[in-house]
Motif scaffolding. Structure first.
Motif, short mmCIF file in Angstrom:
data_model
loop_
_atom_site.label_atom_id
_atom_site.label_comp_id
_atom_site.label_asym_id
_atom_site.label_seq_id
_atom_site.Cartn_x
_atom_site.Cartn_y
_atom_site.Cartn_z
N GLY A 139 0.83 -1.37 -0.15
CA GLY A 139 0.00 -0.01 0.09
C GLY A 139 0.80 1.28 0.03
N ILE A 140 2.02 1.40 0.65
CA ILE A 140 2.85 2.38 0.78
C ILE A 140 3.25 2.74 -0.56
CG2 ILE A 140 4.86 3.30 1.56
CD1 ILE A 140 4.15 2.17 4.55
N SER A 141 3.78 1.80 -1.09
CA SER A 141 4.74 1.77 -2.53
C SER A 141 3.60 2.03 -3.37
CB SER A 141 5.13 0.22 -2.77
OG SER A 141 5.74 0.22 -4.18
N PHE A 142 2.41 1.71 -3.41
CA PHE A 142 1.24 1.82 -4.37
C PHE A 142 1.04 3.16 -4.42
CE2 PHE A 142 -3.20 2.63 -5.29
CZ PHE A 142 -3.34 1.92 -6.40
N GLN A 143 0.87 4.04 -3.02
CA GLN A 143 0.50 5.42 -2.89
C GLN A 143 1.77 6.32 -3.42
OE1 GLN A 143 -2.64 6.65 -2.16
NE2 GLN A 143 -1.75 8.57 -3.12
N ILE A 144 3.09 5.89 -2.91
CA ILE A 144 4.04 6.69 -3.36
C ILE A 144 4.02 6.94 -5.16
CG2 ILE A 144 6.71 6.74 -3.84
CD1 ILE A 144 6.83 5.56 -0.88
N VAL A 145 3.78 5.57 -5.72
CA VAL A 145 3.73 5.62 -7.23
C VAL A 145 2.49 6.61 -7.82
CG1 VAL A 145 3.31 4.21 -9.36
CG2 VAL A 145 5.02 3.63 -7.35
N GLY A 186 16.02 15.88 -9.57
CA GLY A 186 16.03 14.42 -9.58
C GLY A 186 14.99 13.78 -8.55
N THR A 187 13.90 14.37 -8.39
CA THR A 187 13.20 14.22 -7.00
C THR A 187 12.08 13.10 -7.62
OG1 THR A 187 11.50 15.75 -7.45
CG2 THR A 187 13.49 16.21 -5.65
N MET A 188 11.82 12.89 -8.72
CA MET A 188 11.11 11.84 -9.55
C MET A 188 11.78 10.38 -9.47
SD MET A 188 8.07 13.08 -10.91
CE MET A 188 7.65 12.31 -12.32
N GLU A 189 12.98 10.54 -9.73
CA GLU A 189 13.78 9.10 -9.46
C GLU A 189 13.99 8.77 -8.22
OE1 GLU A 189 15.50 5.51 -10.20
OE2 GLU A 189 14.30 6.78 -11.64
N ALA A 190 14.31 9.86 -7.45
CA ALA A 190 14.32 9.50 -5.93
C ALA A 190 13.16 8.95 -5.33
CB ALA A 190 14.71 10.73 -5.05
N ALA A 213 9.59 4.29 -3.67
CA ALA A 213 8.80 3.20 -3.69
C ALA A 213 9.18 1.71 -4.16
CB ALA A 213 8.02 3.42 -5.15
N LEU A 214 10.41 1.49 -4.72
CA LEU A 214 11.09 0.26 -4.90
C LEU A 214 11.35 -0.38 -3.57
CD1 LEU A 214 13.39 1.07 -8.04
CD2 LEU A 214 11.50 -0.78 -7.71
N VAL A 215 12.02 0.36 -2.67
CA VAL A 215 12.15 0.03 -1.31
C VAL A 215 11.11 -0.95 -0.67
CG1 VAL A 215 12.94 0.61 0.94
CG2 VAL A 215 14.14 1.67 -0.91
N VAL A 244 3.50 -2.73 -9.51
CA VAL A 244 2.99 -1.31 -8.88
C VAL A 244 4.00 -0.29 -9.12
CG1 VAL A 244 3.02 -0.19 -6.54
CG2 VAL A 244 1.51 -2.22 -7.04
N VAL A 245 5.46 -0.55 -8.99
CA VAL A 245 6.32 0.26 -9.41
C VAL A 245 6.72 0.52 -10.84
CG1 VAL A 245 8.81 1.09 -8.83
CG2 VAL A 245 7.38 -0.11 -7.24
N ALA A 246 6.36 -0.62 -11.45
CA ALA A 246 6.61 -0.80 -13.00
C ALA A 246 5.72 0.41 -13.61
CB ALA A 246 6.76 -2.00 -13.33
#
Length: 333
Positions: A213-219, A289-293, A298-300, A328-330
């Motif tokens: 859920g955290i990864s999903f919302q960050i993305v 570069g905050t998009m990639e950061a 999200a990957l973590v 989710v991250v892809a």
């Protein structure tokens, strides 16, 4: 993984495996969202429920129960409960955010009015509690009632922190753990509980849902600044216009010089937005570069979700849930 090849999307493969159960969930949703005395309720609810959402949260409940060997019927009731809670929060969120688009369609508050959206959301919350009571499990009720409270708490925290440049990444994570991850975690956890799985497995399912859920919302927050509105169903820059401090902006603010910080203070804290400000915000986000950061964050969390699943028995469903964390991250390139 090709995002254009539907056969490769893990949620589609999961939906195919769970098609029978999901059909029962959808039938139950349609039955329970009916109202004999207030036809506005099914009108508003159907507009959102039938809008083509992926039903990811109820699928997580069904998948968790199936993965743990459950063979009864209560997982269907719990999946419908989870979807009702989710739909109720969407109705309320769109009123709070004054949103005009959801899943590529006009929001219920735009088509009807704010009062209808709030009251129908309340009705769905009530229906969700009726359904969870029918499972005769005090533990299930405790999990889902607690999740409902945490969701509301996360939304209130977001309302108070969203326009404050002092908001840190830690506060942001607390917000999204409440508003999004809480229901992901509960959806997975109750699937294990209803299946009477071992405590270690129930905890692993909860940990998976929380991290997913955290990864999903960050993305999702990342896509607001770099997504395709035709694919996401949202207008690019909605969070900017609503003055929400999400991770891409929080990172950009942290890296800003005095002039850039003054810009963020004007558009976010003061709400003084002019033509061209969104483009300038996008340029600053790109510059630092905050998009990639943000994508790396999200990957973590996706990796944490996969690690939690590793403690569960190997199965096709576990493999699909693992792939789901990657997908989710892809969604963001």
């Amino acid at each position: 993984m090709s995002l254009d090849d539907a056969s490769q999307k893990p949620h589609d493969r999961l939906a195919a495996v769970l098609a029978g159960d999901m059909g029962r969930v959808n039938d139950l949703i349609r039955t329970r969202m009916a109202s004999e005395h207030a036809p506005r309720i099914p009108e508003v609810t159907a507009h959102l429920v039938e809008a083509g959402g992926k039903r990811l949260r109820p699928m997580l409940t069904l998948a968790a129960a199936r993965m743990c060997g459950y063979e009864g019927d209560n997982h269907v009731k719990l999946a419908a409960t989870v979807e009702f809670i989710h739909t109720a929060t969407l109705l309320h969120d769109d009123v709070v955010d004054e949103s005009g688009q959801r899943r590529g369609r006009p929001t219920a508050n735009l088509l009807w009015d704010n009062k209808s959206s709030v009251l129908v959301g309340d009705y769905l919350f009530a229906r969700s509690f009726q359904l969870m009571v029918e499972t005769d499990s005090l533990r299930v009720m405790d999990i889902l009632a607690n999740a409902s409270a945490v969701i509301a708490e996360g939304e209130v925290l977001q309302m108070t922190a969203a326009q404050d440049l002092a908001t840190t990444e830690e506060i942001y994570l607390q917000v999204i753990r409440g508003k999004t991850a809480a229901l992901f975690a509960a959806a997975c956890e109750v699937g294990g509980v209803v299946a009477r799985a071992e405590e270690a497995q129930v905890q692993a399912l909860r940990d998976y849902g929380d991290a997913l859920g955290i990864s999903f919302q960050i993305v999702d927050d990342l896509l607001d600044y770099g997504g395709d509105s035709s694919a996401t169903g949202k207008n690019v820059g909605d969070d900017f216009r609503e003055r929400k401090l999400t991770m891409p902006v929080i990172k950009a603010v942290a890296a800003a010089d005095a002039e850039q910080r003054a810009f963020w203070r004007r558009v976010i804290e003061k709400g003084d937005q002019n033509d061209g400000d969104l483009d300038h915000a996008l340029a600053l986000i790109s510059h630092h570069g905050t998009m990639e950061a943000t994508r790396q964050q999200a990957l973590v969390w996706a990796d944490r979700a996969k690690s939690a699943l590793a403690t569960l028995p190997e199965s096709d469903i576990r493999g699909m849930l693992t792939d789901l964390a990657d997908y989710v991250v892809a969604r963001v390139r």
